[in-house]
Design a protein around this motif. Structure first.
Motif: not given
Length: 122
Positions: A80-86
């Motif tokens: 979820q963090v990675a998705e938001l970051a990307l």
């Protein structure tokens, strides 16, 4: 490899995710695809956790179940963090990683559960 060594390695490896995710937030890029991050059986620890080297007794223990569940939650939160970051949603990603955020909370709980399992494995 002995269970305590695997747990020590997992604690270190999962600690590295915090750095990777911070880099993803800063750059908007990730070396690991979000869908791979989301899967709890793709990292070295996950492969060991789901593999055949643990005994049936290990896998039926409350420590195993707790670690397995928290490990899955950790990967879901990291994804979820990675998705938001990307997606360029830095503030939202940072909030998940900050004190009291979902990633921070589940990461701490997973580390504690692994330490408890290690302590009870000796």
């Amino acid at each position: 490899m002995a269970k305590t060594e695997e747990i020590d390695n997992a604690i270190g490896a999962h600690g590295m995710w915090k750095s990777r995710l911070k880099i993803a937030i800063d750059t908007g890029k990730s070396e690991v695809p979000v869908e791979v991050i989301r899967q709890d059986n793709q990292c070295v620890f996950g492969k060991w956790l789901y593999g055949s080297s643990l005994t049936a007794a290990d896998k039926s223990s409350s420590h195993y179940k707790t670690v397995k569940d928290l490990h899955a939650a950790f990967h879901k939160s990291a994804a979820q963090v990675a998705e938001l970051a990307l997606a360029g949603k830095k503030a939202e990603a940072e909030k998940l990683m900050g004190l009291g955020g979902e990633y921070s909370t589940v990461s701490s709980k997973l580390t504690q559960a692994m330490l408890e399992w290690k302590k009870n494995s000796k």
